[in-house]
Design an enzyme around this catalytic site. Structure first.
Site, mmCIF file in Angstrom:
data_model
loop_
_atom_site.group_PDB
_atom_site.id
_atom_site.type_symbol
_atom_site.label_atom_id
_atom_site.label_comp_id
_atom_site.label_asym_id
_atom_site.label_seq_id
_atom_site.Cartn_x
_atom_site.Cartn_y
_atom_site.Cartn_z
ATOM 1 N NE ARG A 1 0.166 1.467 3.409
ATOM 2 C CZ ARG A 1 1.191 2.187 3.651
ATOM 3 N NH1 ARG A 1 2.372 1.835 3.846
ATOM 4 N NH2 ARG A 1 0.694 3.341 3.812
ATOM 5 N N GLY A 2 0.221 2.322 -0.035
ATOM 6 C CA GLY A 2 1.046 3.747 -0.297
ATOM 7 C C GLY A 2 1.223 3.922 -1.683
ATOM 8 C CB ALA A 3 0.794 7.041 -3.528
ATOM 9 N NE ARG B 1 -5.964 1.047 -1.937
ATOM 10 C CZ ARG B 1 -5.478 1.325 -0.914
ATOM 11 N NH1 ARG B 1 -3.987 1.005 -0.512
ATOM 12 N NH2 ARG B 1 -5.859 2.258 0.029
ATOM 13 C CD GLN C 1 -3.397 2.702 6.648
ATOM 14 O OE1 GLN C 1 -3.750 3.007 7.847
ATOM 15 N NE2 GLN C 1 -3.781 2.719 5.420
ATOM 16 C CG ASP D 1 -2.655 7.824 -1.352
ATOM 17 O OD1 ASP D 1 -2.497 8.372 -0.203
ATOM 18 O OD2 ASP D 1 -2.599 6.573 -1.807
ATOM 19 C CG ASN E 1 -2.229 11.524 3.147
ATOM 20 O OD1 ASN E 1 -1.532 10.671 2.479
ATOM 21 N ND2 ASN E 1 -1.763 11.690 4.407
ATOM 22 C CE LYS E 2 -5.041 5.610 4.431
ATOM 23 N NZ LYS E 2 -6.235 4.709 3.560
HETATM 24 O O1 MRU Z 1 -4.500 3.020 2.192
HETATM 25 P P1 MRU Z 1 -2.915 3.436 2.186
HETATM 26 O O2 MRU Z 1 -2.191 2.769 3.458
HETATM 27 O O3 MRU Z 1 -2.301 2.893 0.768
HETATM 28 O O4 MRU Z 1 -2.702 4.738 2.222
HETATM 29 C C1 MRU Z 1 -1.434 5.340 2.287
HETATM 30 C C2 MRU Z 1 -1.415 6.923 2.621
HETATM 31 O O5 MRU Z 1 -2.544 7.511 2.753
HETATM 32 C C3 MRU Z 1 -0.185 7.614 2.560
HETATM 33 O O6 MRU Z 1 -0.154 8.705 3.331
HETATM 34 C C4 MRU Z 1 -0.191 8.107 1.058
HETATM 35 O O7 MRU Z 1 -0.049 6.793 0.223
HETATM 36 C C5 MRU Z 1 0.841 8.834 0.884
HETATM 37 S S1 MRU Z 1 2.605 8.240 1.117
HETATM 38 C C6 MRU Z 1 2.775 7.313 -0.207
#
Ligand code: MRU
Length: 370
Positions: A54-56, A94, A207, A248, A258-259
């Site tokens: 996960r993570g962009a 996603r 996370q 993201d 973002n999250k």
């Molecule tokens: O749902 P996730 O764990 O993929 O979400 C990740 C985030 O929200 C991060 O803050 C975001 O991807 C920025 S860092 C790559």
């Protein structure tokens, strides 16, 4: 980054068989370090959709290797229908992170015009490795630019530790290496600039508690885990020097997805005059859109992520427990949008800019409308 003294990236081709791609299964962290092999397009789609990765940035790199796996499985006589179907499957996993469609689109464009399936496979593997390497390099440079910001704050505080609040995991686990929001923190820590990180636990997937706390401990960076609701209080107490998060998807006008919960931190930071910075590699800009609230698709995930908490029992077993009445209705948005007006600055691999179109385009002149 290092895990128990061993250098790790979050995704890499198997050294014995590069047709196999290896990842760390992030659902098992921090309790178990488990590597998983990805071989088929379905493996890649599952790994992204079910958040093994996960993570962009890492989602983008994984999708790039997913296209490579599609070229391996595609029929030599007519590979393109299979590859296009794989691209659609990967992109649908996603919706919010722009790196996913960006990486898949870059693969498809680069593969146009290859006459044989053999050359398609070679080109796709090589580009997936390049995308992964670039992701790591982008993050390393974010670290260099952000370091100067943290150094300056530390200098103003007479060398006292810089207190940084972060949300979710924008660390090396969210990319191929280094991380975005964590890159300046790691760079500062290594350069002897004292830092301390407030780690939002980041309900519901946790996370922050599961990944960011684990990463920071691994690098020896002082940190404290806090509940998601604590940030505003800490800012009122003067205990936060800056908020530093990832993103993201960032529009060309500086709105940031973002999250979920990031927006509330930005509001609290604004009310308390705490600088709010967002770190991102160039690949996270979505140049096609300006209005993040109206134009960024927000992922909605299973309500079970809210109903259950996953962890380690006292007996050392991984397990999950139900924390609400079994059939409680839920609404589980994965992300929210922080408007540019609440953001002090964006830190990218090209430098630090204000979250507004003109200043973003100063560093990205190739995206100026013609
Ligand atoms: O749902 P996730 O764990 O993929 O979400 C990740 C985030 O929200 C991060 O803050 C975001 O991807 C920025 S860092 C790559």
């Amino acid at each position: 980054m290092k895990v128990n003294g061993v250098d790790y990236r979050t995704i890499w081709p198997d050294s014995a068989d590069p047709r196999v791609i290896r990842i760390i299964d992030q659902r098992r962290l921090p309790h178990r370090l488990v590597e998983v092999e990805l071989r088929t397009v379905a493996d890649f789609a599952r790994a992204i959709g079910e958040m093994y990765v996960r993570g962009a940035g890492l989602i983008g790199a994984t999708a790039a290797f997913g296209i490579y796996s599609a070229t391996l499985a595609a029929p030599a006589s007519d590979p393109w229908p299979f590859i296009r179907q794989a691209a659609a499957t990967l992109i649908a996993t996603r919706p919010t992170a722009s790196n996913l469609a960006w990486a898949v689109g870059r693969q498809l464009k680069a593969l146009e015009g290859h006459a044989t399936v053999h050359s398609l496979r070679q080109a796709s593997f090589s580009l997936a490795c390049t995308i992964a390497d670039e992701d790591a390099e982008f993050c390393r440079r974010i670290g260099e630019h952000g370091l100067e910001l943290l150094r300056e704050i530390s200098r103003r505080k007479g060398g006292a530790p810089v207190n940084i609040l972060t949300h979710c995991n924008a660390g090396w686990l969210a990319f191929v290496d280094y991380g975005s929001a964590t890159a300046p923190i790691y760079a500062a820590h290594r350069a002897g600039v004292p830092v301390h990180v407030w780690v939002d636990e980041t309900r519901p997937w946790l996370q922050g508690a599961r990944l960011t706390a684990w990463e920071l401990a691994g690098e020896g960076v002082p940190h404290t885990l806090i509940s998601d609701n604590s940030g505003g209080h800490l800012m009122q107490q003067g205990a936060v020097d800056l908020v530093l998060v990832g993103t993201d998807r960032t529009t060309r006008c500086g709105d940031v997805a973002n999250k979920i919960g990031t927006y509330l931190k930005a509001l609290a930071a604004h009310d308390n005059n705490v600088p709010f910075y967002v770190a991102l590699p160039s690949s996270t800009f979505d140049w096609q859109i300006c209005d993040g609230l109206r134009q960024i698709p927000i992922e909605e995930r299973s309500g079970d992520e809210l109903r259950y908490v996953h962890g380690l029992t006292d007996g050392g077993q991984e397990d999950r427990v139900l924390i609400c009445p079994a059939n409680t209705p839920t609404l589980n948005h994965g992300f929210d949008v922080t408007p540019a007006r609440l953001i002090t600055g964006l830190i990218s691999d090209r430098g630090i800019m204000r979250a507004e179109e003109a200043d973003i385009l100063r560093l990205y002149p190739e995206h100026k409308p013609r």
